[in-house]
Every structure is written in structure tokens, then in C-alpha cells.
Design an enzyme around this catalytic site. Structure first.
Site, short mmCIF file in Angstrom:
data_model
loop_
_atom_site.label_atom_id
_atom_site.label_comp_id
_atom_site.label_asym_id
_atom_site.label_seq_id
_atom_site.Cartn_x
_atom_site.Cartn_y
_atom_site.Cartn_z
CG ASP A 50 -0.38 1.96 9.74
OD1 ASP A 50 0.69 1.34 9.84
OD2 ASP A 50 -0.95 2.18 8.65
CB THR B 108 -2.44 5.35 8.92
OG1 THR B 108 -2.95 4.04 8.68
CG2 THR B 108 -3.26 6.05 9.99
NE ARG C 85 0.75 0.02 1.13
CZ ARG C 85 1.14 -0.05 2.40
NH1 ARG C 85 2.40 -0.37 2.69
NH2 ARG C 85 0.31 0.21 3.39
CB SER D 221 5.28 1.91 11.48
OG SER D 221 5.63 1.70 10.12
CG ASN D 222 4.36 -3.78 8.90
OD1 ASN D 222 4.34 -4.38 9.99
ND2 ASN D 222 3.53 -4.08 7.91
CE LYS E 202 1.47 -1.84 12.52
NZ LYS E 202 0.92 -0.51 12.10
CB SER F 50 -4.58 1.27 11.22
OG SER F 50 -3.93 0.83 10.03
CG ASN G 158 -2.68 -0.19 5.97
OD1 ASN G 158 -2.79 -0.28 4.75
ND2 ASN G 158 -1.80 0.62 6.54
CG PHE H 191 -3.55 -5.77 7.12
CD1 PHE H 191 -3.42 -4.90 6.06
CD2 PHE H 191 -2.48 -5.92 7.99
CE1 PHE H 191 -2.23 -4.21 5.86
CE2 PHE H 191 -1.29 -5.23 7.80
CZ PHE H 191 -1.18 -4.37 6.73
CG ASP H 192 -2.34 -1.88 11.50
OD1 ASP H 192 -1.99 -2.61 12.45
OD2 ASP H 192 -1.98 -0.68 11.38
#
Lengths: 246, 246
Positions: free
Chosen positions: B9, B13, B40, B115-116, B148, B172, B174, B176-177
Site C-alpha cells: 500500500d 504504509t 485524511r 494504491s487508491n 479498497k 499495509s 491501513n 481495512f486494507d
């Protein structure tokens, strides 16, 4: 446009999710305020994440998991003695003061709830608060196995209410919900609850103020509500907001 | 299990999203810290909401809209003089201190970013930070037109990297990721960045602390990462975390 049916969101719109605070403070002491805000934010996040992952579990499960997350985040163990009273409070949230009267004054229209809540949670809520008899239907996203603002949720309304989109006004204080409903095609009223107050002077804000700053304003996601209603459908304000025929 | 490819990520990350703070404080004064955290959180929320609404706009657009929301929430006008420097900073976020060395030490494996971020944002980031030459591919969710943790995003990896799931480690910070990747079927390492510190004594927390409490811990969403890595893949810790073959 003649509105024949109104669809209300439940959590945050008819019911005050902040009404768990007193129990949270009683059980968690000085961390109670923080738990209250983390819980709600994480609960909303989990609905979105589960929706996006296509890994549905119902709102009772999500509400419990997010409570556990919030408690652990502030250093508390999510024991039954903490979780059970808080979860029970979620089945008996306070109606916003004006909600009952507003629903009563609108009862010549068909009134429906569409909510992320599970069927059992919504049944408990509407019965405990004494508004069940005013509602033609209480629709849970559980039928679609996903969460707002997925279009599949809003698509549950028309078959239930037996009207077309243009005859329906969707009412929510959650602006992601208002936007989802608008994107789907309903007439939408967004109830602004607390977003319009003075901005903070600096970065020192309480958890509730942080929550309010994060959630109290209209999202900038490409859609806007048709009507802005400060307090819930109290008639003079509703008329002022857009001369709407409700 | 032999890991032949690592998928990282980017935001949070490899790159520190908090590195916008100095510019935010410079431009927004005492509200800068608050703007940093609201921005954010709202940015992440917008990716989820747009994913769930199936109403995709790219991460540049989402990042801009969430910045505007954050500025307006604290009472600032989202003028170009505020937005442009902050958006530019997002193209030049700081690498976490250990990230370059970690990537260098792993360069006998195939290294990829998922990545987003939009393709242009990711190109700018990886070039400005001097890691582009270490990466076999930089995959943007833009190819899947969602965010994601939608499975369609993780499905972009195998065709790109030319390996099967079991040969890939997804990394990651994150959670949730990490959970989305795990739910999809990857081996997953979750990098815990700041979640394990002491809990607050009461509800008086800074915006950054609130952010940390909300985002620093592993989600309770039914999946858990295979490995927990406190700092990013620095080898002794990676081994300690699970004896993993990286």
C-alpha cells in the site's frame, strides 16, 4: 410535485445516537465521551467497509464489533458488563424531541423508515419509542445484504411503499445517506443537525466537536439535497427551506 | 510458503500522510492540526462512499473534495491559496524513514504498489521519493474504478505481478486494507503504526490522538492479518513477528 410518502432514516435522523453517552460515561468514566464518538464513527466505517467488501453482517454485529473496537482503543476491556448495557441502550435510543410530533403531523402521508439497522433493532426502537403505529413499513437494509449508500438499499423503497420516486421525499440527517438517496433519484431533504455552528478557534476540540466537524456538514460528493431542514420537519422551517409541499 | 512478490500500500504504509501537517499549520495556523486529521479521515470516507455508491471519481478529485470539506468545517474558505500548496504536498509526501532501505533490501523479489491513488499521483510520489526504479509495477485502483477494500481492486494484482496469491505478501498499515486483502486471499502483513501506545486517561485528546485511536488498531471485521510488523519490514522485526520468509 406532490409528496405522498416520506422515507426517514433512523439513526441520527429520528433517533439521537448520542443518547448512549450517559451510559457510556456511567460505565467508562472520563473516557465515556471518547468511547461514544469512536463507537459511532467506527460503526459507520464498518458499514461502508462491509458493503464495499461485499461481506455483509447485520447492524447488530457491526454495532457490537465497533463498540469493542472503541473500548479497546481507549484501553478498556470489552467485557459483557461494559458491552451489554451499551448495546441495550442502542435498542432504546431517544427520539429527537420534535420527531414524534413531526411524524404525527404528517400521518396523512405514508411514512416509512429505511435504515441500516437490523429488523430486530428497528422493531425494538420503534416500539420502545412509541412510533411504530405511525409507520406503514420499517425497511431494513438487511433485505439487500448491504449498507447505505449502496443503490440496492434505496431500491427497496418503491416496492414497499407502492409509489414512484417522484412522489417520495427521503429525509436524513446523515449527509452520505442524503447524497446516496439523491444519487438514486429521490427527492431529498437533509436535516442539518449541529453542523452550522461557529468554527473552532484552534485544533483543541472535544471528541464530540471533532465528530460534529467530521459529520455535521453536507458532503462534497457531487450531489446535493433538494431541501435543507433545520430541525426535523417542523413545519415553518420546512416551508422556509423550499416551499415544499409536505 | 515462499514469497516471491510483495505488494505495498502507498498512503500511510510507504508514505506518511501526516507529512502534510507542516504545510497545514503554516497555512491554517492553530487549525492546521485539525485540518490535517479531518482531511485524511474524510478522504478515506469518500473513497468508501464512492465505492459503495458505485460513483467513482479518482483519488485526486476525492483528495481535493475532502480537503475542501475539512477547511470549510473549521471555518476556512477553500481558496486556491490554501488548497494548491496542500494538494501539491500530497504529491510529495515523505517516505517513512525505513521504507527506502526496506525496499532496497527486498529488491530480489518483485515489488509492486497497489494504491487508491490515481496514476498521476502515484507517478509523482514514486518519482519524487526516488523509489520508482525499485518497483516492477505501480497499480492504481483507477483500473477497477472503485476503491479498497473492494475485491475488484485486489484482483488487479495477480495479472500484473504474474504470480499466484500464495506467492504474494500484501503489506499495509491501513487495517481495512489488510483485512480486504486477507478476505481476498493474500498473505497479509499489517504494519502497526502507532496503535499500540498507552491509552488516554480521559476524553481530552488531540485531533491526532483521536485519529490514532480511530485508525491505529486492527479492525474487528472477521479477518486478521497473518503477520504483524512493527516498523516496516525492518528485518529483525519481520522475523520476530512470524519467522516469515521475506
Amino acid at each position: 410535485m406532490a409528496i405522498r410518502g416520506l422515507v426517514f432514516d433512523a439513526y441520527g435522523t429520528l433517533y439521537d445516537v448520542q443518547s448512549v453517552r450517559a451510559v457510556a460515561v456511567e460505565l467508562c468514566g472520563e473516557k465515556g465521551e471518547l468511547v461514544t464518538q469512536l463507537w459511532r464513527l467506527k460503526q459507520l466505517e464498518y458499514t461502508s467497509l462491509r458493503g464495499l467488501m461485499q461481506h455483509y453482517e447485520d447492524f447488530w454485529s457491526v454495532t457490537r464489533a465497533s463498540l469493542e473496537f472503541a473500548l479497546e482503543s481507549v484501553g478498556l476491556t470489552p467485557s459483557p458488563s461494559l458491552c451489554e448495557p451499551l448495546m441495550q441502550r442502542y435498542l432504546h435510543l431517544d427520539l429527537y424531541p420534535e420527531a414524534r410530533e413531526a411524524l404525527n403531523s404528517l400521518k396523512d402521508r405514508k411514512l416509512v423508515i429505511l435504515s441500516n439497522g437490523s429488523p430486530k433493532m428497528l422493531q425494538a426502537l420503534t416500539e420502545a419509542s412509541g412510533i411504530a403505529h405511525l409507520l406503514a413499513d420499517v425497511i431494513s437494509v438487511d433485505l439487500a445484504k448491504t449498507y447505505k449508500p449502496n443503490a440496492a438499499v434505496y431500491a427497496l423503497v418503491e416496492p414497499s411503499i407502492g409509489m414512484a420516486k417522484h412522489e417520495i421525499l427521503f429525509v436524513s440527517s446523515n449527509s452520505f445517506d442524503a447524497i446516496g438517496a439523491k444519487h438514486f433519484g429521490f427527492n431529498v431533504a437533509w436535516i442539518e443537525r449541529g453542523g452550522g455552528e461557529a468554527a473552532p478557534a484552534d485544533s483543541n476540540v472535544s471528541p464530540f466537536e471533532f465528530f460534529r466537524l467530521l459529520r455535521g456538514r453536507a458532503e462534497t460528493l457531487g450531489s446535493t439535497a433538494d431541501f435543507l431542514l433545520p430541525p426535523l420537519l417542523s413545519e415553518p422551517n420546512a416551508r422556509r427551506a423550499g416551499g415544499m409541499v409536505v
